[in-house]
Every structure is written in structure tokens, then in C-alpha cells.
Design a protein around this motif. Structure first.
Motif, short mmCIF file in Angstrom:
data_model
loop_
_atom_site.label_atom_id
_atom_site.label_comp_id
_atom_site.label_asym_id
_atom_site.label_seq_id
_atom_site.Cartn_x
_atom_site.Cartn_y
_atom_site.Cartn_z
N SER B 359 -61.14 8.43 -28.51
CA SER B 359 -61.65 8.57 -29.88
C SER B 359 -62.83 7.58 -30.09
O SER B 359 -63.03 6.41 -29.05
N SER B 360 -63.65 7.83 -30.49
CA SER B 360 -64.92 7.02 -30.74
C SER B 360 -65.77 7.39 -32.35
O SER B 360 -65.64 8.43 -32.65
N VAL B 361 -66.22 6.34 -32.78
CA VAL B 361 -66.88 6.61 -33.96
C VAL B 361 -68.13 7.37 -33.71
O VAL B 361 -68.98 6.90 -33.14
N TYR B 362 -68.13 8.32 -34.36
CA TYR B 362 -69.27 9.12 -33.91
C TYR B 362 -70.44 9.32 -35.08
O TYR B 362 -71.50 9.84 -34.65
N LEU B 370 -66.31 7.80 -39.10
CA LEU B 370 -65.82 8.78 -38.64
C LEU B 370 -65.47 8.81 -37.16
O LEU B 370 -66.20 8.41 -36.36
N GLY B 371 -64.23 9.29 -37.11
CA GLY B 371 -63.91 9.48 -35.80
C GLY B 371 -62.92 8.53 -35.13
O GLY B 371 -62.39 8.39 -33.90
N SER B 436 -69.42 -1.65 -27.44
CA SER B 436 -68.74 -0.27 -28.16
C SER B 436 -67.95 0.25 -27.18
O SER B 436 -67.98 0.35 -25.87
N ASN B 437 -66.88 0.92 -27.70
CA ASN B 437 -65.78 1.58 -26.87
C ASN B 437 -65.10 0.73 -26.15
O ASN B 437 -64.47 1.11 -25.10
N THR B 438 -65.05 -0.49 -26.47
CA THR B 438 -64.02 -1.41 -25.78
C THR B 438 -62.74 -1.05 -26.33
O THR B 438 -62.51 -1.03 -27.49
N SER B 439 -61.71 -1.18 -25.53
CA SER B 439 -60.23 -1.05 -25.97
C SER B 439 -59.78 -2.32 -26.29
O SER B 439 -59.54 -3.37 -25.69
N LEU B 440 -59.50 -2.45 -27.52
CA LEU B 440 -58.61 -3.74 -27.93
C LEU B 440 -57.09 -3.57 -28.30
O LEU B 440 -56.72 -2.58 -28.88
N ASN B 486 -67.74 -0.36 -32.75
CA ASN B 486 -66.96 0.86 -32.22
C ASN B 486 -66.10 0.24 -31.36
O ASN B 486 -66.16 0.65 -30.22
N ILE B 487 -64.62 0.07 -31.77
CA ILE B 487 -63.72 -0.47 -30.92
C ILE B 487 -62.42 0.25 -31.07
O ILE B 487 -62.06 0.48 -32.27
N ASN B 488 -62.07 0.67 -29.79
CA ASN B 488 -60.27 1.37 -30.08
C ASN B 488 -59.25 0.35 -30.18
O ASN B 488 -59.15 -0.46 -29.33
#
Lengths: 844, 626
Positions: B359-362, B370-371, B436-440, B486-488
Motif C-alpha cells: 500500500s502507498s498513498v497515491y 487515498l491508498g 516515504s514508504n517506510t514501514s513503521l 506516506n508511511i505504512n
């Protein structure tokens, strides 16, 4: 520094300026240009900077411009327009370190023995108008004349500024200000650069490009004029001209190398101020052998200590006497870009500002200010012992004028004048938009497009964003009337209330977002704390005060503790906030609109209960909300379908469509800002009649069960709403259509159109289908049938509930549900025909 | 034309050459940038450039071309510098025009400040740190590849330099390092160890003042850099990931300045206006925080070294991508099996984890991101090493990640939200300042009863905001500033998490191995590294795919929704539809399909149904929730 003028200046500064053949040699002497970058120039390379020679006698200085900046000079710069020919009559001139050239004004010397420099100046003045200050195109004489003409003639009939509040607009503005100076004795003349621009564009250009030369000329001009008119007035020092509102630069981000040495105005927030720094201007030395004393100017932060006493020729006998040296005040201020000016995703820039003399301590951290000043750059040396130089300049602004943008908040003067600038095209574009008949619908649909439907709620919020007209009745003792519209959103969870709040919070420039659960009364209002450094008591303002003139969004309003909520009482009607804490008693302005969201008491809307029962907030607070919206889940197929379509489209729309909407948001912002600043609608006769009628109607209906009954407050809200609607149309008059819309919205808000006036219940099916008339008729019939049934049973004081229900079902042709039966019973109860207690029905 | 080594070893020569050739116009500046861009385009050229992430600073030659993979942590104020200046040779009195671009300090000779030829220019400084939370495997792979290319030509040089410059350093340690360095030429594996060793040696000896390098995450290592940007700095944003190519500047004169501060402050009162803290933050010693004068920067969409960094452009990337896409489905099924094992046989949880990880905020619709797909895996055993191991497994799959143990102590003491320090005039980083797209990974099983203090409440609020709106409100003291991110976020908890989440899956283990730790280890070990690499590529590729919904499916979805509402309006709300649409989207992407098919929609619905029924059952079991 790429502009030709600045390179020309550089030439002027070099230690032995070549005499350009094309120019009159006289023009060389007038004023040594202040180099902007020469601070670190190696010291005594030029004969002119011979520091040991006492300044005044050394006339040779004038032929050799010296590099210096922001540090005091020893030599009397006779060519300075500030000094020569000033009809000061004993009023001392004051140094203007803000202009970067700190000048002494030893009046005695000036009058007794005019140094040779004077001659050149005088001749310059008479030598015709072609002579200009070195490196510029400024001619002192013309410039002075122009400015005097400006002062004497400038009239600004359309002025809206508070500063000119009590001045006659048809008289020359600045002459009145001079008059004021003679009375008050504050020798500072603030001049709006905008005025100069409209009066004489060329003069304005010169002021912006060569502030260092032009402002002293202005000083001179104004002093001549002043002492001509008021020869007997006594001032602390000569009048100083402080220009403000130079339109050159507004944003800190747009400062670039071309702005160096120019007059700029930028806005920002003060984040830090330094202690007062006493800066030595002039060192006083006394010979310890013969007590001969001499004064030495500080040059570029250095004092050239005289090695030999010139009187007795003893070496190393001169000692510095501190308390006879001259110091001036200086303060460093850090200015940060205001959050509104910043592009998203970047951090704010900061700039160093130096304030001098009386501008010191004028601003505090946290103040929003417009600063007018001269932008400076100076190179940094890596190491004093090395020739290598760090190739970076240090930049700062020498402040000339501060103007707090939020000053008004303290004084509570009317209408904020945050000069949000709209370009011509923008204004005409907005006006064009306003002229469209469906502007109201357009704007409301541009609001939070990702949130589905709830059109009326969006309309309500739109009106809230515009607000009513501010009225002042303080003369008649009622104080200000609230112009802000408060809205409560109440409804089922998951109806995107929070999202609406978030949107509004992001839209308005001064919005605050808090959650009822997380905020305390203190966090909302203000609290007193001890500053750890200064040990002073400091008043820290909370969300409500911070959102003055904005919107305070409060989520989970119902979760808020009662004590916290009670704080809102004052804010929501009087728009002020009184604080009495730790010895600080004050009243702050909190002219904020409140947008609150609450869940119903039972977290889900209970259709069996009336609106009031569902919301269950104290009536005192409820009546302070202009609009109370119910956000209910209509549970209807057609609605579901539209909702689904909306949501799905959200998930595959392309990037550029998103972009388009963003543009809309910008337009919306500007539209609101424009309307809020420029449109002040007033009620017209018809509209007031319509309002009266509407109010009387509301009173009639409001007496019913479970309704929010009407108070004079509701009349006021109607007025506000109507005004706001007129603002949406950019109309200066509130007309009947505005009142109609206000009425409709007010009714719609509480779903009153869907509320059974007798039961007070909200009939959700009515909301979606709109077929209430037949349903209502049917209810009526059932009630009548029930009444007949009971009457037919003769005189029975009490009946079993279940039995009555069965009887009625047996009797009626149509199927009668339990709900219908209950409703019929309730209707009869309202008629005071019977009462229902538990499972028995008693006749009355 | 200068040879290859020239443009890497002596880029300033190229710059000066271009400047000398046509100093008339501003053309040369563009030419220089173009020149380096061209050079770097050559196949493999980028890997010839030594990386600051990898090679210790004292082995790098000053004023050589380096690259640095980093995140913009702070943006300083723009500075004006001498773009062109004139120097005077005192002996001959001749004047020479020089270029000040890409340099910190002027060249030898007396600078003539009054020259009319001087040009003042503007540049911007970014404070950059290595990408926070970068997984070990990312470092290993990216530098392993870099080392393959022989780069011996500059090593001897570096030896010399380092000797000269670091003479105040412990000589013994130096020699040790050098030995290591020589060895490491043959042994790639030891090199990695070595890169860390000197930094450990260095830090205590070098910076007695304990310079805070302002890394977002505690315990991070690596150099921080001041990157000087000469053009287009408006295009960069805070927290952007960049691969910077630029000229390294470690001129000791820069550090000298700080030392001589006391002396100079006496002379120049304006100098003293800067506080010591500010001095330290803005001009730290160059030996610790080198300067890079940026020639060219590549914004990174991801930091996965297994993929070409710019996904679109060249053909090689396209071919690579199509290759990956073709076997996406098979990789997915392998991955699912692997994760199912990890979740002790719970395939539903494994499915959701896959969806979460891609998933990623698009896009953002006004305030709505969203996303995003925050997953809450509940039912994890309390205080057992299971959650830690789960994190380690995720760490092996994603390029950057961070674990926050939500223990009371951590919540009350950690600085999560970055804060502006006005004394030092810099943005003090916090753990939520992530690229962005780092997994927390939030471990809620560590939470015990007790009181949260003010910081704790603020931290929880910040986490809540992060999850709901994908934004962090940085604290600027007088106001807050919102930075979208944008962090998961993955939350593991025993019961339902106290933080909001998009989706909660209750773990239902099918097997209970006697020794959990042993079991997980064996599962992990069973995965070959090539297998892991496939997974890693899978996640990055699936995330970056485009997606749309055809009109036909839109209709069907609408119908479905209306139908569901008809039966029981309470059961499905708009929010549920939101979630189902996200699940459907991610599910399609996870199969590499770029548009929603009916099957996937039905599958998404079924998955949701299963998940919800599970949580409801859980509620019944617990019986303590309404």
C-alpha cells in the motif's frame, strides 16, 4: 550584485577612485558611498582611513571615500544630506544606524567653522540639477523638492488605514501628521511608500533603489518643512522619516541578490530577539600623562587605539574611558516566514534583522510583523589570519520600520486590514464569478468535494466562512454584536464529520483544530506560565484565542468535560475571553467561529427520541449555535447508489482531475478572503420585514415538543446568515432572497422540515422520499381510529396496552404496526386525552 | 577532453575549465551540469563514483566527485556567495577572475571585494541524512555491486590524503584502518564491517563536544551532509529521498572557523549574534559533516537497490520490469506461503500483510489520503519474542523500516514529532520524520498500564494523526506545520489497538509449535537469499503499478453496495465501502493487474467478510465489548 548601479557603487568605494572623465569632479565628494560588502576590506590601505587623525579637522577625508558600513564613522560627513543645511535650530540630529551610516552631528563645528566639504555641497546645490550622488541618479535638490511637494500636497481620500483614523481626509495627509508631531513630540514620520508611488513614481523608484541616499534627503526635507512651520517646537531629535509598505518584496522566499541594498518590505513572524547590545560608536581616550582627550570612531568593529598622544607626544599613554564613550542600542531579531507564505513540504526560511535605537524591543517573539528595511550582505572571513575568505555572504536587514500585522487583535479595532493583495485580474475574475446566478451552489460544491452530498451542511459552512457583518453598538451599551456564525454538526459516526472539520481547518488561514477529548479548558483559553529563562509570567494563548478571526474546529464536542465546555459560553456570544490567573487579569479577543462536531448521546442517532434528547447538550450552549446540523444516514437505495458511485470514482480519478480541484480550493480561498475584507452588507427595508415575519413564525412553531425553540438569538442568527449570503453574492445589501435562504437553511439544519411537529421525532424516511404528507395523514387517521375505539369502549379508566393494540388491529382494514400504534397513542397523549404508563393506558 | 578519472577525481578542474573557456555568459554553468549528467548516463558510470554512504569520509579525496543517498532532513536559509570574484596577486598586482561556484572557500590570493566583475549568486543548503531506517540488506546489496567495479586508481591517493589530514588522530588506529582497508580489497565481506569500525573509532576521539548529527532515528550511523544546491531548489521537499552527485568539500578551513569563533567575535560584533548552538548546527566541522556541492540529484522513488532507480526511462528498466511482472503471480504465491508460515498458518493474515506492504498513498483528495492501508494485527501473544521476530522478518523484506515499542517509557520519553529549535535554528528530528514508504512497526504488546504524561499524549495523538491523515504536524513552537507523509503503519497488539487503523485482523494460528523461536528461525532460514530478493522486488514493483476501475465494474460495485445495504443498512457503511475498495485495489495490484476485475472484487469482499466475522467472534469470546 549584477545591476549596473551597484557595480558603479563599487567603483566609488575603491580606495583611490579614478575620476571618471565624463563626470563632474564635484560629484565625487558629496557622499562616500556606503559599500555593502566592504566591511572586511583590509584596513589601512588607503590614506583616507587614517584613524588616528581626529575626524573633524581632517578634511582630506572627503576626497577619499572610505569603506564602512553599519559602524560609526569618525569624520563628520559634511556631504551627508542629513547634516548640511538642516534648519535644526538646536535640535540635535539623531544617528540613523538603520541606514547603515552612523553619523555624528556635532552641530557646533558645523556652525562655527564650516569645513571645506560644505563648499562642495553648497556648490552642488547651486550647480544645477544635473549633479547626482555618486553611484546613483539621485539629485539631492530635486529629490528634496519632490518630497516636500509630496508632503504638502498628498491627499488620500480613500484611506482606510487606522493610522489616519482621526485625520481629515481632504487635507494633505502628511501635513496633518507633521502637525501631530508638533503636538505630540514624537519625531518620527511614517510614510507609506504606496502613497509616494501614486504621487511620484520616479521618486518611489529612487527610494526603493537608493534608500541609503534618499531617506536622509527625506529627513532633511521634512525637517526643513517642519521647522519652517513650527519654529518653536521642541523635539528630542530631528524628525526621521520611516518609509513602510515598500511593495518591492513581500515574501522572504523571493529575496534574491538583486535586493541587496534596496528598500524592501517583508512579512514574517518574530521568533527570537536578542538582548540589547550596546554598540560602541565612539571611543573616548584620555592621555594618562597630560589628560589630553580624544575621540575615536569605531570602524568596522575595531577601535584604532591612538599610540601616541598628540598633545604631549608620549607613546602608549592613551587609555580608554568607558563611561565617556558613546554607545548605541542594537538588537538582533530573527524573523521567520509566515506559515501562509510557504510552499507545502518545505521548511520556513529565517532572516536576521537588526533593530537600532528606538526600534529595539518594539517586537516580541511570536509577533507577526511587516518589516521595512534595507537588505544587506557582507562577506565572512574564514580566519582573520588567513587571506582565504569563505565565499558566502552574511545577509541581514537593517530595520527601518516595524508594523505589527496583528496589532489590531489587541486593540479590538474593527475589520482586520491584513492586506491580502489581489491582482486586478484576480479581482475581476472573482467578480465575474460572483455575478453568476449559481455562485452559491458553485462555491458550496467546491467545498470538500470528496465528501459526498450533505449540500446544506456545506452551504452552512460556506456561510460560516464568510461570516456576518460586524456591528458595533458599544455606544448604546451592548458592545459588539457577534458576526461569527457557529455551527454544530451532530450525527451518526462515520458520516465524515471529522473530515469536514479537517477540510475547514485546512482551508482557513487562521484555523485551529482540537478534539474535545484531548483539550482542557486551559488548552482552549489561555494559561499563565513561568518562562524558564526570564522567570517572568507569560500568558500562553490557547486554541480559541489563536483562532481569533478564524475558525476553531472542535471535534468530539460531546466528549468534552462540562467545565471545559462552559468556557465556550463567553466566547460564543461575547467573543471575548476573560482570564484571571496568577495575578494576570485580562480580557482577550476571541472572535472566532466555532465549528463543532458531536455524536448523539447514544453514539447512534435514536430515531425514537427527539432531536433535543439525542443531542443533549445544555440549552444555554445549544442556543449559541446558529446552525445545528443533523448528519444522518438516510438509508435509501437511490442515495446508496449515488454514494457508491462517488466513492468508487474517488478511487480511480486521475491525477490531473485532482489538480483541478486544488485550483478550485485556491479560488475559494481568495473569494472568501476578498468578500470578508471588502463586502459589508447592510439590511434593506424589505429584508428586515421578511426577517421579522420569519422570526414570528419560528416562535410559533418552536413551542412544539422537542424543538429548539426560538429566542431573540435565533433572530440574530438569521440576520447573520442573511448577511453572509449577501456576502457570497458580493452584494452590499441584504435582500429578501438572502433572508429566504437563511430561513431555509435554518430550518433545514435541524431537519425541522422532516420533524413531526407534534412528536418532535425526525422522520428519516421523509428526508429521502419527501412524501410526508400522506404518511402524516395516515398517522392522523390511525390516531382518530384509536380515539374512536377507546370512546366506543365506554367509560373505562384504564386499559391494557396489548389488548388495545389487538383491538385496533382487528378493527382496522389496513395493517397497523406497533410503531404506528405507538405513534397514535403519543398523539393522543399530546392532546391530553390519555396517558400511557407502562403497559396500561389511562384516560384523563 | 578530460579522461574518465578526471571528471571523478577532479571535477573542479572541469568546472574551472568551462568557466575559463567562456566566462562571458552564464552559459557555462548549464554546460557543466550537462557535462556531468552526460557522463553519469553512461552505463555503470554511476557506480564508479564513490559513495559517501559506504566509504568512510577520510578515504575520500577532497574535491572529488561523490554520491550520497540521503533524505532531506532540514532546509537552511538560502545563502549568497561570490559566484564570480577577482583575486589580486599581491606580488604582480595582476587580477584574475575566478569562479566561486561549487566551492566553500575562495582560492588563494587576495580577494578584491570591489571588483566590478564580481557576481553575487544564491544557493540553498539542505541538511541531509542517510535514509532513516534503511535495512541492512539494502546497504549490503547496493555497495556490494559498487565494489565490483575496480576503483583502485584513487585508493593510493586517498591513503596519502588521509594521512596528512588526520594526523591528529590516533596513528595506531589509523594504521589499523589502513590495514583493514588493504585487506578489504580482496575481501568484500570484511569491508562492510570496516565501514562501521572507523566511525565508531572516530566519534569519541573527534567530537568531544558531542555533536548531535540530528538523525531522525536513534542509533543511526553514517555521515550527515550539508548539500549545497545551486538550481531548482524549490523542487525539493523536506523528507525527499535523493541520490546526490556532487563535489565533496572537506576544507579544514571550514572547521577552523568554528574554533576561532571567540577570537573573531571580539573583532566583529555582528559575528557574535549567532549563538554557539546555531554555529554548531549550521557550520559543523567538515570532518564530521562534509559539504557536497550538488551537480546533479536524482529524486528516488524507492531505495530498493535491486531495481533501477528511475522506473520509466531507459529500455533496460522496461525489460526488467516486464520480466518481473510476468512472474509476479508465482512470486506472490510463494510469498503467501512464506508469510502464512510466519503467521503460524493463518493465511488470511498473510494476505492482509501483503496488501499492507504494497500500500502507498497515491493521491490526496482535499484532506483525505487515498491508498493508505494501516493494518492492525491483533491477537499477538503478550511480551513474547514473536513480535520482535515478526519485525525482523518484515525488515528483511522492505527497504526501510522502523520499530517503535509502545512501552509507556518509550511513549513518554521518545521525541516523535520533529521540533524547530530556534536557538540553533534547525529542525530537531523525531522518529516520525521518515521518508516515504517506510514501514513503521508499532508494537503495542509492550504497552502496560500506567499514566501517559503530556509528551505521551502528544505522541499518541501524533501517531493517530499519522495513521488517519498521513501527515505529521511539525512543532514550530508558535505554530504547527503540516507535512504530508506516506508511511505504512503496522500495529501489532493483543486486543484491538488503541490507535485507529484501517483494518484489523485477528490472528488465528492454525498450529502452535512448541518452540516458537526455533520454528520462526527455521522458516526464515528456509528462504534462500535469491528468494528474498524476489520478494523485495515484488513489493517495490507492485506498489508502483498504475490502477483503474472500468465503468462496467464501477456499475457492478455500485449495485453490490446497494444490495448489501438493502439487506441490512447497519452492516455496511460508507467507510466499509471505502475499505473494500482499497482492499480490492491492493488485491488487484498484488496480482499485477492494473484494473479491477469482478473476481478480485468478489475476492476482496470475501476477505473482508472473513475478517469481520473473525473480529466479531473475537468480541463474543471476550464479551467485554458492547
Amino acid at each position: 550584485m549584477s545591476s549596473p548601479s551597484s557595480s558603479a557603487r563599487k567603483r566609488a568605494r575603491s580606495s583611490n577612485p579614478p575620476t571618471p572623465a565624463s563626470e563632474d569632479p564635484l560629484s565625487l565628494s558629496p557622499r562616500p558611498r556606503e559599500p555593502s560588502t566592504g566591511e572586511l576590506q583590509p584596513m589601512p590601505t588607503s590614506p583616507g582611513t587614517d584613524m588616528q587623525s581626529p575626524a573633524i579637522q581632517d578634511t582630506s577625508l572627503f576626497s577619499s571615500p572610505v569603506a564602512r558600513r553599519s559602524v560609526p564613522q569618525s569624520e563628520v560627513d559634511m556631504s551627508s544630506p542629513l547634516i548640511y543645511d538642516t534648519p535644526s535650530r538646536g535640535t540635535p540630529a539623531r544617528q540613523r544606524p538603520d541606514l547603515g551610516s552612523v553619523r555624528k552631528a556635532p552641530q557646533v563645528d558645523l556652525n562655527s567653522e564650516p569645513p571645506s566639504g560644505d563648499a562642495t555641497v553648497a556648490s552642488e546645490q547651486t550647480a544645477g540639477q544635473r549633479l547626482v550622488i555618486w553611484g546613483t541618479d539621485v539629485n539631492v535638490g530635486t529629490c528634496k523638492e519632490k518630497f516636500q511637494r509630496f508632503l504638502q500636497r498628498f491627499i488620500d481620500p480613500s484611506s482606510r488605514e487606522d493610522e489616519n483614523a482621526c485625520l481629515d481626509l481632504n487635507e494633505p495627509l502628511y501635513m496633518q501628521k507633521l502637525d501631530e508631531i508638533s503636538v505630540v513630540g514624537d519625531p518620527v514620520l511614517n510614510v507609506n511608500c504606496g502613497h509616494i508611488q501614486t504621487f511620484d513614481a520616479d521618486l518611489y523608484r529612487q527610494l526603493i533603489c537608493y534608500p541609503q541616499e534618499v531617506i536622509p534627503t527625506f529627513d532633511m526635507a521634512v525637517n526643513e518643512l517642519f521647522f519652517d512651520r513650527y519654529p518653536d517646537s521642541v523635539l528630542e531629535h530631528q524628525i526621521q522619516v520611516r518609509p513602510y509598505n515598500a511593495l518591492k518584496t513581500r515574501n522572504m522566499r523571493s529575496l534574491n541578490p538583486e535586493d541587496i541594498d534596496q528598500l524592501i518590505t517583508i512579512s514574517g513572524m518574530v521568533i527570537r530577539t536578542s538582548q540589547l547590545i550596546p554598540e560602541m560608536q565612539e571611543a573616548f581616550f584620555r592621555c594618562q600623562v597630560c589628560a589630553f582627550s580624544t575621540r575615536v570612531e569605531v570602524d568596522r568593529g575595531r577601535i584604532a587605539e591612538p599610540a601616541v598622544c598628540r598633545n604631549c607626544n608620549t607613546t602608549h599613554s592613551m587609555a580608554l574611558v568607558h563611561n565617556r564613550s558613546v554607545f548605541s542600542d542594537k538588537q538582533m531579531i530573527k524573523l521567520q516566514e509566515s506559515p501562509e507564505d510557504m510552499p507545502a513540504g518545505q521548511t520556513p526560511h529565517t532572516t536576521v534583522v537588526y533593530a537600532h535605537n528606538d526600534l529595539v524591543d518594539k517586537v516580541q517573539p511570536g509577533d507577526r510583523v511587516n518589516i521595512t528595511g534595507i537588505y544587506r550582505a557582507a562577506p565572512m572571513r574564514v580566519n582573520p589570519r588567513q587571506s582565504q575568505v569563505k565565499s558566502v555572504y552574511k545577509t541581514h536587514i537593517d530595520a527601518i520600520h516595524f508594523r505589527k500585522t496583528d496589532e489590531r487583535r489587541l486593540h479590538g479595532l474593527e475589520e482586520e486590514n491584513e492586506q491580502k493583495l489581489f491582482t486586478e485580474e484576480r479581482v475581476s475574475m472573482l467578480k465575474e464569478l460572483a455575478a453568476k446566478p449559481d455562485v452559491y451552489d458553485r462555491l458550496s460544491s467546491a467545498l470538500a468535494p470528496s465528501i459526498y452530498e450533505h449540500e446544506d451542511i456545506k452551504k452552512g459552512i460556506l456561510l460560516q466562512l464568510f461570516g456576518g457583518t460586524r456591528k458595533d453598538f458599544s455606544q448604546t451599551g451592548r458592545g459588539n454584536f457577534r458576526a461569527e456564525i457557529n455551527i454544530l454538526l451532530c450525527g451518526d459516526p462515520g458520516t465524515s464529520k471529522s473530515q469536514l472539520l479537517q477540510y475547514v481547518y485546512n482551508l482557513v488561514p487562521r484555523g485551529q483544530y482540537t478534539s474535545g477529548k484531548g483539550s482542557s479548558a486551559v488548552g482552549l483559553t489561555a494559561y499563565v506560565m513561568k518562562d524558564p529563562e526570564t522567570r517572568q509570567l507569560v500568558l500562553q494563548t490557547g486554541a480559541l484565542v489563536l483562532s481569533d478571526n478564524g475558525i476553531c474546529c472542535i471535534d468530539e464536542f460531546d466528549k468534552m468535560s462540562d467545565s471545559t465546555r462552559s468556557v465556550l459560553h463567553e466566547v460564543m456570544e461575547q467573543q471575548t475571553l476573560s482570564i484571571a490567573k496568577a495575578g494576570i487579569i485580562c480580557q482577550l479577543n476571541a472572535r472566532t467561529s466555532i465549528l463543532a462536531a458531536a455524536n448523539p448521546v447514544e453514539s447512534q442517532w435514536n430515531p425514537k427520541k427527539t432531536t433535543i434528547e439525542n443531542i443533549q447538550l445544555p440549552h444555554t450552549l445549544l442556543s449559541r449555535f446558529d446552525l445545528i446540523f443533523l448528519m444522518l444516514d438516510p438509508q435509501d437505495e437511490a442515495y446508496d447508489r449515488r454514494l457508491a458511485h462517488h466513492l468508487v470514482s474517488l478511487y480511480y480519478q486521475s491525477e490531473d482531475q485532482v489538480e483541478e480541484e486544488y485550483l478550485d480550493m485556491a479560488v475559494l480561498k481568495d473569494y472568501i478572503a476578498y468578500a470578508r475584507t471588502y463586502i459589508n452588507p447592510r439590511l434593506c427595508e424589505e429584508a428586515s420585514q421578511a426577517l421579522i415575519e420569519a422570526y414570528v413564525d419560528m416562535r410559533k412553531i418552536g413551542s412544539g415538543r422537542g424543538m429548539v425553540s426560538a429566542y431573540p438569538r435565533q433572530l440574530e442568527s438569521l440576520i447573520r446568515l442573511a448577511e453572509a449570503h449577501a456576502k457570497v453574492r458580493f452584494s452590499d445589501k441584504v435582500e429578501t432572497i438572502d433572508v429566504e435562504e437563511a430561513k431555509r437553511l435554518h430550518r433545514e439544519a435541524l431537519k425541522q422540515s422532516a420533524t413531526d411537529p407534534r412528536t418532535g421525532f425526525v422522520d428519516i424516511s421523509i428526508l429521502t422520499t419527501g412524501m410526508s404528507a400522506t404518511a402524516r395523514k395516515r398517522k392522523e387517521e390511525v390516531a382518530q381510529a384509536l380515539k374512536k375505539l377507546i370512546q366506543s369502549k365506554g367509560k373505562m379508566p384504564a386499559m391494557k396496552y396489548q389488548q388495545l393494540f389487538d383491538d385496533l388491529r382487528g378493527q382496522s382494514e389496513a395493517a397497523i404496526t406497533k410503531d404506528m400504534f405507538d405513534e397514535a397513542l403519543r398523539a393522543l397523549t399530546d392532546e391530553d386525552y390519555l396517558t400511557v404508563t407502562g403497559k396500561t393506558v389511562r384516560l384523563l | 577532453m578530460p579522461s574518465v578519472q578526471d571528471w571523478i577525481n577532479n571535477p573542479l578542474g572541469v568546472v574551472d575549465g568551462a568557466f575559463a573557456q567562456n566566462n562571458s555568459g552564464a552559459e557555462w554553468e548549464k554546460k557543466v551540469v550537462e557535462y556531468f549528467k552526460e557522463k553519469l548516463k553512461v552505463n555503470g558510470a554511476q557506480s564508479w563514483v564513490p559513495s559517501l554512504n559506504d566509504v568512510p569520509l577520510h578515504y575520500l579525496k577532497p574535491n572529488s566527485l561523490v554520491k550520497f543517498r540521503c533524505m532531506i532532513q532540514d532546509m537552511f536559509d538560502p545563502e549568497f556567495f561570490m559566484g564570480v570574484y577577482e583575486t589580486v596577486d599581491s606580488s604582480t598586482n595582476s587580477k584574475v577572475l575566478r569562479c566561486g561556484k561549487y566551492k566553500d572557500v575562495t582560492d588563494c590570493g587576495q580577494v578584491d571585494f570591489n571588483s566590478r566583475n564580481a557576481v553575487t549568486s544564491e544557493r540553498q543548503t539542505f541538511y541531509c541524512v542517510p535514509i532513516p531506517g534503511e535495512s541492512q540488506w539494502v546497504k549490503e546489496i547496493s555497495f556490494h555491486q559498487a565494489r565490483v567495479v575496480p576503483s583502485t586508481s584513487y585508493t593510493p591517493n586517498r591513503h596519502k590524503r588521509s594521512y596528512e589530514e588526520d594526523d591528529e588522530m590516533d596513528t595506531q588506529a589509523q594504521q589499523e584502518n589502513n590495514c583493514q582497508w588493504n585487506d578489504s580489497h580482496r575481501n568484500v565481506e570484511s569491508k562492510r564491517l570496516e565501514t562501521e569500525a572507523p566511525s565508531q573509532n572516530n566519534s569519541p576521539s573527534r567530537c568531544s563536544s558531542n555533536l548531535d548529527l540530528n538523525f531522525p532515528l536513534p542509533g543511526e550511523q553514517g555521515p550527515a551532509c550539508l548539500v549545497k544546491v545551486y538550481e531548482g531548489w524549490d523542487g525539493f521537499k523536506l523528507n525527499d529521498m535523493l541520490e546526490v552527485f556532487g563535489i565533496l568539500s572537506v576544507d579544514p578551513a571550514l572547521s577552523l572557523m568554528a574554533d576561532d569563533k571567540e577570537a573573531s567575535s571580539l573583532l566583529d560584533p555582528t559575528e557574535s549574534m549567532e549563538t554557539v548552538e546555531e554555529q554548531r548546527a549550521h557550520s559543523p566541522p567538515a570532518s564530521l559533516v562534509p559539504r557536497i556541492h550538488m551537480l546533479y540529484a536524482q529524486p528516488l522513488k524507492h531505495n530498493n537497490p535491486l531495481l533501477p532507480s528511475a522506473v520509466s526511462e531507459d529500455k533496460g528498466a522496461c525489460r526488467f520490469l516486464s520480466g518481473v511482472l510476468s512472474e509476479l503471480t508465482s512470486v506472490r504465491s510463494e510469498l503467501l506461503t512464506y508469510l502464512t508460515h510466519i503467521f503460524l498458518g493463518d493465511s488470511l493474515a498473510a494476505e492482509y500483510l501483503i496488501l499492507h506492504l504494497i500500500s502507498s498513498v497515491y493521491a490526496r483528495r482535499d484532506v483525505l489520503p487515498l491508498g493508505k492501508f494501516t493494518l492492525n494485527v491483533s491477537g499477538c501473544p503478550h511480551s513474547s519474542p514473536y513480535t520482535d521476530q515478526l519485525y525482523q522478518i518484515i525488515q528483511q523484506l522492505v527497504p526501510s523500516s522502523y520499530q517503535i515499542c509502545m512501552s509507556l517509557h518509550n511513549m513518554n520519553n521518545q521525541r516523535m514529532v520533529p521540533r524547530k529549535d530556534y536557538t540553533a535554528n534547525r529542525l530537531v528530528s523525531g522518529t516520525l520524520q521518515l521518508a516515504s514508504n517506510t514501514s513503521l512497526f508499532l508494537d503495542e504488546t509492550q504497552l502496560e498500564q500506567g499514566q501517559l504524561d503530556a509528551t505521551g499524549v502528544r505522541n499518541i495523538t501524533a501517531l493517530g494523526n499519522l495513521i488517519s491523515w498521513q501527515k505529521v504536524d511539525y512543532d514550530f513552537n508558535y505554530h504547527q506545520m503540516e507535512f504530508p507523509c506516506n508511511i505504512n503503519v503496522l500495529i501489532v497488539s493483543e486486543g484491538r489497538s488503541l490507535l485507529p487503523s484501517d483494518c484489523q485482523v485477528h490472528l488465528r494460528p492454525a498450529l502452535s509449535p512448541p518452540n516458537l523461536e526455533e520454528y520462526l528461525k527455521t522458516v526464515q532460514l528456509a528462504q534462500a537469499s535469491s528468494q528474498l530478493n524476489k520478494y523485495r522486488v515484488y513489493f517495490t514493483v507492485a506498489r508502483s503499478l498504475d490502477y483503474n476501475i472500468s465503468d462496467q465494474i464501477t456499475k457492478a460495485v455500485e449495485e453490490d453496495f446497494v444490495e448489501m445495504r438493502k439487506d441490512d443498512p447497519q452492516s455496511v457503511s460508507a467507510e466499509d465501502l471505502h475499505r473494500m475498495l482499497i482492499v480490492a485495489r491492493l488485491l488487484s495490484l498484488s496480482y499485477g493487474q492494473t484494473s479491477l476485475s469482478r473476481e478480485n472484487w468478489i475476492k476482496a469482499k470475501q476477505m473482508e467478510m472473513m475478517r469481520i466475522s473473525r473480529t466479531q467472534q473475537q468480541k463474543c469470546v471476550n464479551g467485554n465489548e458492547p
